[in-house]
Each structure stands twice: as C-alpha cells, then as structure tokens.
Design a protein around this motif. Structure first.
Motif, short mmCIF file in Angstrom:
data_model
loop_
_atom_site.label_atom_id
_atom_site.label_comp_id
_atom_site.label_asym_id
_atom_site.label_seq_id
_atom_site.Cartn_x
_atom_site.Cartn_y
_atom_site.Cartn_z
N ASP A 1 0.90 -1.05 0.03
CA ASP A 1 -0.03 0.10 -0.04
C ASP A 1 0.85 1.41 0.05
N PRO A 2 0.30 2.56 -0.25
CA PRO A 2 1.03 3.58 -0.10
C PRO A 2 1.90 4.27 0.96
N LEU A 3 1.69 3.38 2.18
CA LEU A 3 2.49 3.80 3.20
C LEU A 3 3.55 2.56 3.29
N GLY A 4 3.76 1.60 2.32
CA GLY A 4 4.88 0.84 2.27
C GLY A 4 4.38 -0.61 3.24
N ARG A 5 3.38 -0.79 3.45
CA ARG A 5 2.88 -1.84 3.96
C ARG A 5 2.35 -3.03 3.19
N VAL A 6 3.02 -4.14 3.31
CA VAL A 6 2.62 -5.37 2.71
C VAL A 6 1.37 -5.90 2.98
N LEU A 7 0.35 -5.72 2.17
CA LEU A 7 -0.84 -6.19 2.27
C LEU A 7 -1.05 -7.64 2.19
N ALA A 8 -0.28 -8.23 1.31
CA ALA A 8 -0.29 -9.72 0.91
C ALA A 8 1.00 -10.16 0.33
N GLU A 9 1.21 -11.35 0.37
CA GLU A 9 2.68 -11.87 0.17
C GLU A 9 2.45 -13.32 -0.27
N ALA A 10 3.05 -13.71 -1.48
CA ALA A 10 3.00 -15.22 -1.74
C ALA A 10 4.22 -16.00 -1.11
N LEU A 11 4.20 -17.32 -0.60
CA LEU A 11 5.07 -17.91 -0.33
C LEU A 11 5.25 -19.27 -0.89
N MET B 1 -4.21 -11.91 -3.18
CA MET B 1 -5.34 -10.78 -3.47
C MET B 1 -5.13 -9.84 -2.22
N ALA B 2 -5.63 -8.51 -2.74
CA ALA B 2 -5.96 -7.50 -1.64
C ALA B 2 -6.77 -6.53 -2.38
N GLU B 3 -7.79 -5.88 -1.64
CA GLU B 3 -8.50 -4.76 -1.71
C GLU B 3 -7.79 -3.37 -1.53
N ILE B 4 -7.81 -2.65 -2.65
CA ILE B 4 -7.21 -1.33 -2.60
C ILE B 4 -8.06 -0.17 -2.53
N ASP B 5 -7.83 0.85 -1.80
CA ASP B 5 -8.77 2.10 -1.84
C ASP B 5 -7.94 3.22 -2.30
N LEU B 6 -8.17 3.74 -3.43
CA LEU B 6 -7.54 4.77 -4.09
C LEU B 6 -7.52 6.05 -3.01
N GLN B 7 -8.50 6.18 -2.44
CA GLN B 7 -8.39 7.43 -1.55
C GLN B 7 -7.10 7.36 -0.50
N LEU B 8 -6.70 6.15 -0.43
CA LEU B 8 -5.39 6.28 0.43
C LEU B 8 -4.22 6.89 -0.23
N VAL B 9 -4.31 6.63 -1.73
CA VAL B 9 -3.06 7.44 -2.24
C VAL B 9 -3.37 8.77 -2.01
N ALA B 10 -4.37 9.67 -2.22
CA ALA B 10 -4.44 10.90 -2.09
C ALA B 10 -4.14 11.32 -0.47
N LYS B 11 -4.55 10.62 0.17
CA LYS B 11 -4.31 10.78 1.68
C LYS B 11 -2.85 10.64 2.12
N GLN B 12 -2.28 9.68 1.60
CA GLN B 12 -0.63 9.62 1.86
C GLN B 12 0.31 10.56 1.28
N ARG B 13 -0.38 11.02 -0.10
CA ARG B 13 0.52 12.18 -0.67
C ARG B 13 0.27 13.66 0.02
N ARG B 14 -0.85 13.72 0.89
CA ARG B 14 -1.00 14.68 1.61
C ARG B 14 -0.03 14.66 2.93
N THR B 15 -0.16 13.39 3.49
CA THR B 15 0.54 13.14 4.91
C THR B 15 1.92 13.08 4.62
N ILE B 16 2.61 12.59 3.72
CA ILE B 16 4.04 12.69 3.46
C ILE B 16 4.12 13.29 1.84
N PRO B 17 4.05 14.56 1.66
CA PRO B 17 4.01 15.30 0.40
C PRO B 17 5.30 15.16 -0.44
N TYR B 18 6.07 13.91 -0.65
CA TYR B 18 6.94 13.88 -1.52
C TYR B 18 7.08 14.52 -2.93
#
Length: 270
Positions: free
Chosen positions: A222-232, A239-256
């Motif tokens: 995810d945009p915070l660098g957290r691994v949502l799913a990993e294959a072993l 699979m993972a559900e992604i929410d694009l609202q998190l993209v905008a939120k994280q780009r405001r939280t750490i505005p690189y």
C-alpha cells in the motif's frame, strides 16, 4: 465495492514455468487466473516472461511475439470473458528484424490497452534485448496504472516519473532472483512509500538451467509501504482490496511529490 469507484480488488500470480513451453505455461496460468477471477479480482498481474520462462536466450527469436500476438490474444479472451484487466511481460518481436524487447502489456475487456518496453536491463538482458524509452500511464476504471518490469524496482526514477504523470498503481511483472531477495523486500516497499502509490509485484519461482533461482515473494504493497499480501508457495494467487483514497491521503501526509524540486529533473519524460 461496486458502488465505490475508488475500490478495487487486485491479484498477483506467482508461478513456476516450463522453459520454452508456451502451451503448458498458458495452461497453468489459466488455472491461476481462474482462481483470481473466482475471488472477484478486477486486475490480475502475471510474472515476467511467464509464457516462455526466463532463461530462453537461445530461443529468444523463436519465442518472441508481435503485439498483439498469441499471448496477448489469450489475455484478451480472458479479459473480455470476465471483464478484468490483465498485465504481464513477454518477449516482443520489434518492428526492426532481429530486435527483441522485454515488454509489459496491459489488456482490458475492450482489448489491448497499451504496452511498455523495459528501459533498465539486467546483466545479460543487455545482450538479449533492446531498451525502451517511454513511460506511459494507462487509465483504467480501477486507477491509473504505471508499468515497470522486475530489475526496475531498484530504479526510483521510473516509478517517480510515472507518479508525476498521474499513476496511482505501480505494477512490476518480475523474474527476480533469489540471491537479491533482500533488495526485492526493501525496494518494493520503498517505491510504494516514496510515491504514495499502490504496488503490485508478481514474481517467478523455481530454478532454470540449474543455476537461476527465482525469489518468489510476490506482493501487494500500500502507499504507506505496508505489505498487504505476500506469496510463499511455488504457485499461488495473492489478493488485496485497494482503496485509491489512500493514495491522495498519503500524498498529503508525506508530500514527496508536492515538495519535489522539479527544476532538478529533466522535463523530457514528465
């Protein structure tokens, strides 16, 4: 999910391949794709050179395909049947005779949406392939997608250019080696975090020619660098559900992206 355009369910397919056997590889991939579809995936990512295997350097010319060609047509049939988007990297036969590219393709329900030719080549790929020079971003109902391939996860420039061009999701079809698993672990999370974007990395497993071992560990980040799913497992669908609202939120939280001094970057690509 159907009523929220910012949500999507994404899948990464991890698999071993039969060297040089397109039919058997597509057969296995079909079973894994079917599994993703049955779990309501909207976007499905396959590994780099999943249809041929990676160490086919002696047969590059024989196995390379035009785009569209047999593998893209296989992807188009699945995408049309199930209403999904599919991404994979294959050997592409170039316009000029004798030139081959390592190319990622994006296919949707309406057919081929576009392609990206690998720009940073690993080791003997510099002998096998020709470098690409474009960084396209593709709009889908589930977000704007930027394509990179395998080794390129270690080059922040590509993903940064794609982010500045509007990508919400970075996709990496890969055949990343086991000896560099430590780099894969760090780089996949770093590319997501520094761009405030989701990242889907589908990697190979297995050993080819008794010496090239692939790392697996396909993952969705995810945009915070957290691994949502990993294959072993050797062959696995994550699979993972992604929410694009998190993209905008994280780009405001750490505005690189906001604070980047663009004057220091060539405007050739962005």
């Amino acid at each position: 999910m159907e009523n929220n355009p910012t949500l999507a369910k994404v899948a990464a397919i991890q698999m071993n391949c039969v060297l040089g056997d397109r039919d058997r590889n597509l057969e296995k991939a079909s079973r894994l794709v079917e599994q993703a579809v049955q779990n309501n995936a909207n976007m499905i990512v396959l590994p780099e050179l999943f249809n041929t295997g990676y160490r086919v350097e002696e047969k590059d010319m024989e196995l390379a395909e035009p785009i569209p060609g047999p593998t893209v047509e296989w992807m188009e049939k699945i995408a049309s049947k199930y209403g999904v988007y599919m991404i994979a990297a294959i050997l592409e036969k170039g316009e000029s005779e004798g030139l081959i590219y390592d190319t990622a393709v994006l296919v949707g329900p309406e057919g081929l949406a576009g392609s990206y030719r690998k720009t940073h080549l690993w080791d003997q790929e510099n002998v096998r392939f020709t470098k690409g020079d474009q960084f396209p971003v593709f709009a889908t109902p589930y977000g704007r997608v930027g394509l990179q391939i395998c080794y390129e996860v270690g080059f922040p420039e590509g993903s940064r250019i794609l982010s500045l061009k509007g990508a919400d999701i970075m996709v990496y079809p890969s055949a990343f080696g086991m000896p560099r698993l430590y780099a894969w672990d760090l780089a996949t999370r770093s590319r997501a975090l520094e761009n405030g974007a989701f990242l889907i990395a589908a990697n190979r497993t297995g050993v080819e020619k008794t010496e090239t071992e692939f790392a697996g560990h396909s993952r969705i980040v995810d945009p915070l660098g957290r691994v949502l799913a990993e294959a072993l497992e050797e062959d696995e669908v994550i699979m993972a559900e992604i929410d694009l609202q998190l993209v905008a939120k994280q780009r405001r939280t750490i505005p690189y992206l906001r604070d980047l001094n663009r004057k220091l970057i060539s405007d050739e690509y962005i």
